[in-house]
Enzyme design. Sequence first.
Site, PDB file in Angstrom:
ATOM      1  N   ARG A 149       0.839  -1.196   0.000  1.00  0.00           N
ATOM      2  CA  ARG A 149       0.000   0.000   0.000  1.00  0.00           C
ATOM      3  C   ARG A 149       0.876   1.249   0.000  1.00  0.00           C
ATOM      4  O   ARG A 149       0.672   2.159  -0.789  1.00  0.00           O
ATOM      5  CB  ARG A 149      -0.931  -0.010   1.214  1.00  0.00           C
ATOM      6  CG  ARG A 149      -2.271  -0.693   1.002  1.00  0.00           C
ATOM      7  CD  ARG A 149      -2.164  -2.121   0.486  1.00  0.00           C
ATOM      8  NE  ARG A 149      -3.455  -2.764   0.425  1.00  0.00           N
ATOM      9  CZ  ARG A 149      -3.945  -3.523   1.404  1.00  0.00           C
ATOM     10  NH1 ARG A 149      -3.254  -3.724   2.516  1.00  0.00           N
ATOM     11  NH2 ARG A 149      -5.127  -4.093   1.252  1.00  0.00           N
ATOM     12  N   ASP A 178      -0.331  -6.248  -3.842  1.00  0.00           N
ATOM     13  CA  ASP A 178      -1.738  -5.972  -3.539  1.00  0.00           C
ATOM     14  C   ASP A 178      -2.315  -5.205  -4.717  1.00  0.00           C
ATOM     15  O   ASP A 178      -1.643  -4.985  -5.731  1.00  0.00           O
ATOM     16  CB  ASP A 178      -1.878  -5.194  -2.225  1.00  0.00           C
ATOM     17  CG  ASP A 178      -3.134  -5.597  -1.470  1.00  0.00           C
ATOM     18  OD1 ASP A 178      -4.236  -5.373  -2.000  1.00  0.00           O
ATOM     19  OD2 ASP A 178      -3.014  -6.145  -0.366  1.00  0.00           O
ATOM     20  N   HIS A 249      -7.028  -9.263  -4.331  1.00  0.00           N
ATOM     21  CA  HIS A 249      -5.987  -8.252  -4.095  1.00  0.00           C
ATOM     22  C   HIS A 249      -4.934  -8.285  -5.211  1.00  0.00           C
ATOM     23  O   HIS A 249      -3.733  -8.239  -4.938  1.00  0.00           O
ATOM     24  CB  HIS A 249      -5.338  -8.474  -2.733  1.00  0.00           C
ATOM     25  CG  HIS A 249      -6.214  -8.085  -1.575  1.00  0.00           C
ATOM     26  ND1 HIS A 249      -6.473  -6.771  -1.254  1.00  0.00           N
ATOM     27  CD2 HIS A 249      -6.898  -8.854  -0.681  1.00  0.00           C
ATOM     28  CE1 HIS A 249      -7.278  -6.743  -0.180  1.00  0.00           C
ATOM     29  NE2 HIS A 249      -7.559  -7.975   0.166  1.00  0.00           N
ATOM     30  N   ASP A 315      -7.228 -14.089   0.768  1.00  0.00           N
ATOM     31  CA  ASP A 315      -8.247 -13.374   1.534  1.00  0.00           C
ATOM     32  C   ASP A 315      -9.049 -12.434   0.653  1.00  0.00           C
ATOM     33  O   ASP A 315      -8.615 -12.046  -0.424  1.00  0.00           O
ATOM     34  CB  ASP A 315      -7.584 -12.572   2.658  1.00  0.00           C
ATOM     35  CG  ASP A 315      -6.648 -11.500   2.128  1.00  0.00           C
ATOM     36  OD1 ASP A 315      -5.865 -11.815   1.205  1.00  0.00           O
ATOM     37  OD2 ASP A 315      -6.688 -10.358   2.616  1.00  0.00           O
ATOM     38  N   GLU A 316     -10.213 -12.054   1.146  1.00  0.00           N
ATOM     39  CA  GLU A 316     -11.039 -11.000   0.557  1.00  0.00           C
ATOM     40  C   GLU A 316     -11.082 -11.092  -0.975  1.00  0.00           C
ATOM     41  O   GLU A 316     -10.737 -10.177  -1.694  1.00  0.00           O
ATOM     42  CB  GLU A 316     -10.520  -9.627   1.000  1.00  0.00           C
ATOM     43  CG  GLU A 316     -10.659  -9.404   2.499  1.00  0.00           C
ATOM     44  CD  GLU A 316     -10.173  -8.045   2.953  1.00  0.00           C
ATOM     45  OE1 GLU A 316     -10.726  -7.494   3.927  1.00  0.00           O
ATOM     46  OE2 GLU A 316      -9.213  -7.525   2.341  1.00  0.00           O
ATOM     47  N   TYR A 407      -4.015  -6.005  15.137  1.00  0.00           N
ATOM     48  CA  TYR A 407      -3.806  -5.173  13.946  1.00  0.00           C
ATOM     49  C   TYR A 407      -3.337  -3.811  14.447  1.00  0.00           C
ATOM     50  O   TYR A 407      -4.131  -3.010  14.941  1.00  0.00           O
ATOM     51  CB  TYR A 407      -5.106  -5.046  13.150  1.00  0.00           C
ATOM     52  CG  TYR A 407      -5.262  -6.102  12.069  1.00  0.00           C
ATOM     53  CD1 TYR A 407      -4.798  -7.400  12.266  1.00  0.00           C
ATOM     54  CD2 TYR A 407      -5.871  -5.805  10.851  1.00  0.00           C
ATOM     55  CE1 TYR A 407      -4.937  -8.365  11.274  1.00  0.00           C
ATOM     56  CE2 TYR A 407      -6.014  -6.762   9.862  1.00  0.00           C
ATOM     57  CZ  TYR A 407      -5.541  -8.042  10.081  1.00  0.00           C
ATOM     58  OH  TYR A 407      -5.677  -8.996   9.107  1.00  0.00           O
ATOM     59  N   ASP A 409      -2.388  -1.199  12.933  1.00  0.00           N
ATOM     60  CA  ASP A 409      -2.831   0.017  12.256  1.00  0.00           C
ATOM     61  C   ASP A 409      -4.079   0.579  12.936  1.00  0.00           C
ATOM     62  O   ASP A 409      -4.449   1.734  12.691  1.00  0.00           O
ATOM     63  CB  ASP A 409      -3.108  -0.248  10.768  1.00  0.00           C
ATOM     64  CG  ASP A 409      -3.989  -1.458  10.534  1.00  0.00           C
ATOM     65  OD1 ASP A 409      -3.704  -2.504  11.138  1.00  0.00           O
ATOM     66  OD2 ASP A 409      -4.939  -1.372   9.739  1.00  0.00           O
ATOM     67  N   TRP A 459      -0.829  -2.770   8.554  1.00  0.00           N
ATOM     68  CA  TRP A 459      -1.258  -2.416   7.199  1.00  0.00           C
ATOM     69  C   TRP A 459      -1.048  -0.913   7.016  1.00  0.00           C
ATOM     70  O   TRP A 459      -1.255  -0.129   7.941  1.00  0.00           O
ATOM     71  CB  TRP A 459      -2.719  -2.815   6.985  1.00  0.00           C
ATOM     72  CG  TRP A 459      -2.929  -4.267   7.254  1.00  0.00           C
ATOM     73  CD1 TRP A 459      -3.432  -4.826   8.389  1.00  0.00           C
ATOM     74  CD2 TRP A 459      -2.591  -5.350   6.389  1.00  0.00           C
ATOM     75  NE1 TRP A 459      -3.442  -6.204   8.279  1.00  0.00           N
ATOM     76  CE2 TRP A 459      -2.927  -6.554   7.061  1.00  0.00           C
ATOM     77  CE3 TRP A 459      -2.046  -5.428   5.105  1.00  0.00           C
ATOM     78  CZ2 TRP A 459      -2.735  -7.810   6.500  1.00  0.00           C
ATOM     79  CZ3 TRP A 459      -1.849  -6.689   4.544  1.00  0.00           C
ATOM     80  CH2 TRP A 459      -2.185  -7.855   5.226  1.00  0.00           C
ATOM     81  N   THR A 460      -0.648  -0.504   5.826  1.00  0.00           N
ATOM     82  CA  THR A 460      -0.119   0.852   5.665  1.00  0.00           C
ATOM     83  C   THR A 460      -0.975   1.779   4.827  1.00  0.00           C
ATOM     84  O   THR A 460      -0.484   2.796   4.341  1.00  0.00           O
ATOM     85  CB  THR A 460       1.301   0.790   5.072  1.00  0.00           C
ATOM     86  OG1 THR A 460       1.254   0.147   3.796  1.00  0.00           O
ATOM     87  CG2 THR A 460       2.255   0.074   5.993  1.00  0.00           C
ATOM     88  N   GLU A 461      -2.270   1.483   4.654  1.00  0.00           N
ATOM     89  CA  GLU A 461      -3.104   2.466   3.958  1.00  0.00           C
ATOM     90  C   GLU A 461      -2.998   3.837   4.629  1.00  0.00           C
ATOM     91  O   GLU A 461      -2.979   4.870   3.947  1.00  0.00           O
ATOM     92  CB  GLU A 461      -4.567   2.017   3.955  1.00  0.00           C
ATOM     93  CG  GLU A 461      -4.855   0.785   3.117  1.00  0.00           C
ATOM     94  CD  GLU A 461      -4.867  -0.480   3.947  1.00  0.00           C
ATOM     95  OE1 GLU A 461      -5.570  -1.431   3.578  1.00  0.00           O
ATOM     96  OE2 GLU A 461      -4.165  -0.505   4.978  1.00  0.00           O
TER      97      GLU A 461
END
Length: 545
Positions: A149, A178, A249, A315-316, A407, A409, A459-461
């Site tokens: 990200r 991603d 992703h 995932d997702e 998590y 973040d 996670w780095t969003e």
Amino acid sequence: MDLVPAPLDAHRYGDGKCIALGPDTALCAGPGAEQAERWLRAELAAATGFRLAPQEQVEGHAIRLAVHPLVTEELGPEGYQIRVSPNGADIFGGGPAGVFWGAQTLRQLLGPDAYRRAPLAGRSWHLPVCQIQDAPRFGWRGLLLDVARHFLPKYEVLRYLDLMAAHKLNVLHLHLTDDQGWRIEIRRHPRLTEVGGWRERSMVGFRAGERRDDRPHGGWYSQDDLREIVAYAAERQITVVPEIDIPGHSQAAIAAYPQLGNHDVVDTAALRTWTDWGVNPNVLNVEDATLRFYEEVLEEVLEIFPSPFVHLGGDECPKDQWRASPAAQARISELGLADEDELQSWFIRHFDRWLTARGRRLTGWDEILEGGLAEGAVVSSWRGYAGGVAAARAGHDVVMCPEQQVYLDHRQAEGDDEPVPVGYVRTVADVYRFEPVPPQLREDADAARHVIGTQANLWTEMAEGPREVDYRLFPRLAAFAEVAWSQLPADPGERDLPGFQQRLAGHLARLDALGVEYRPPTGPHPWQRWPGVVGRPIDGPPPNV
């Protein structure tokens, strides 16, 4: 002694007596201790200015490192003993890793200035006369860094490896691909980095804020960069586990090679590396050519990363395009599958067999349980405990990393001062109370043995650079490290939180010496805030699911 993470057993002797180190101090290593000796010599020589001659000298104290079979038998390969006496300091490890972790503890005993890169005038160096015995609770003590990200330059990844080692963490899970970026050079498929390695702009905060930075973002690691990262980690007893996320992703890869997407229902040639955060509907197709493409990617991944584990995400992965795709529906019919969940399971199982044939193990997020668990796979349980409990009871190894607990973040406090407030409130105390083995498994010893470790995920969003990463990781990562390493009571209510907080206050001075821009206990500095940027907070306490 303010040791973090807390050792199994530690005693000081002689009413606080210490031994002094000086220019005549020697540093000696026996067989199996050479890596730890190289590391300790470099760090202490930089901080103290002492030569630390390799041979023992009569004039001064010696620090002696060795692998000892009795420690191996009693404490295992990562266990160690430290004995500081008037004759010097001895570190005995159960193996090379144990010696190294003992060297990390010795550095803590020397005080915060032992973490500096140059000697400060007027400092003196002392070790307390003591005896320490220690060994980790879990073999997998991990940290996920999301460099997809927001890209982290190589030198920052190396810095985080040093910070992991200082906290006795031994697995770096590197999230390399991603929707928003592809960060690993694949020589047979150069467009993955040429096209997928950058995006036109980034969302600032979450979608509801309707804010963009309109600045291109990108970066990627050459294969030699990654080999350097792997070698640097190995010197610090850390395994680097690469993650190539499939079949969801994957928009950055589809933007580079449109034939990988569901081109029979979507104009994949029009796709670009994604500029949004969230769950993306554009997923890989299930054609044979796509399987071959990712086999070629993984062939190069295996050449770079010697880790026995390779993480393939899983995932997702929204199924809407597969439901609409004649090609995907034909594949379901051809294979006799029940539905799209089983199609994803088939996709993951293909790579599970492929990796197993090459002596590696597939690791994936707990969605790989849907439609049937891939044989031999390790489950990273992120959607609470439930997936990990089910996998462990089925005989599969599990790494516990539930979003609701670890998590990092997620926001650290209530209020508007927290930068881009995301998710649940997770304080240092909350992280310290995290228990990787839930009650359901503690009642089943055979299943509990399958919890091979735990991992904190960053996670780095909402963390566009190392200052933001530092802020979100620390000091909570110190609390997590103690959960992963130390033999804490399984009941979080029985843990000595005040004792940890007292030791953490001393540990913050080490982080200061290392230049870590952690969140102060009193709240963020003005420059650590991000006023006006919309986050996505979740109200109420996180469920234990």
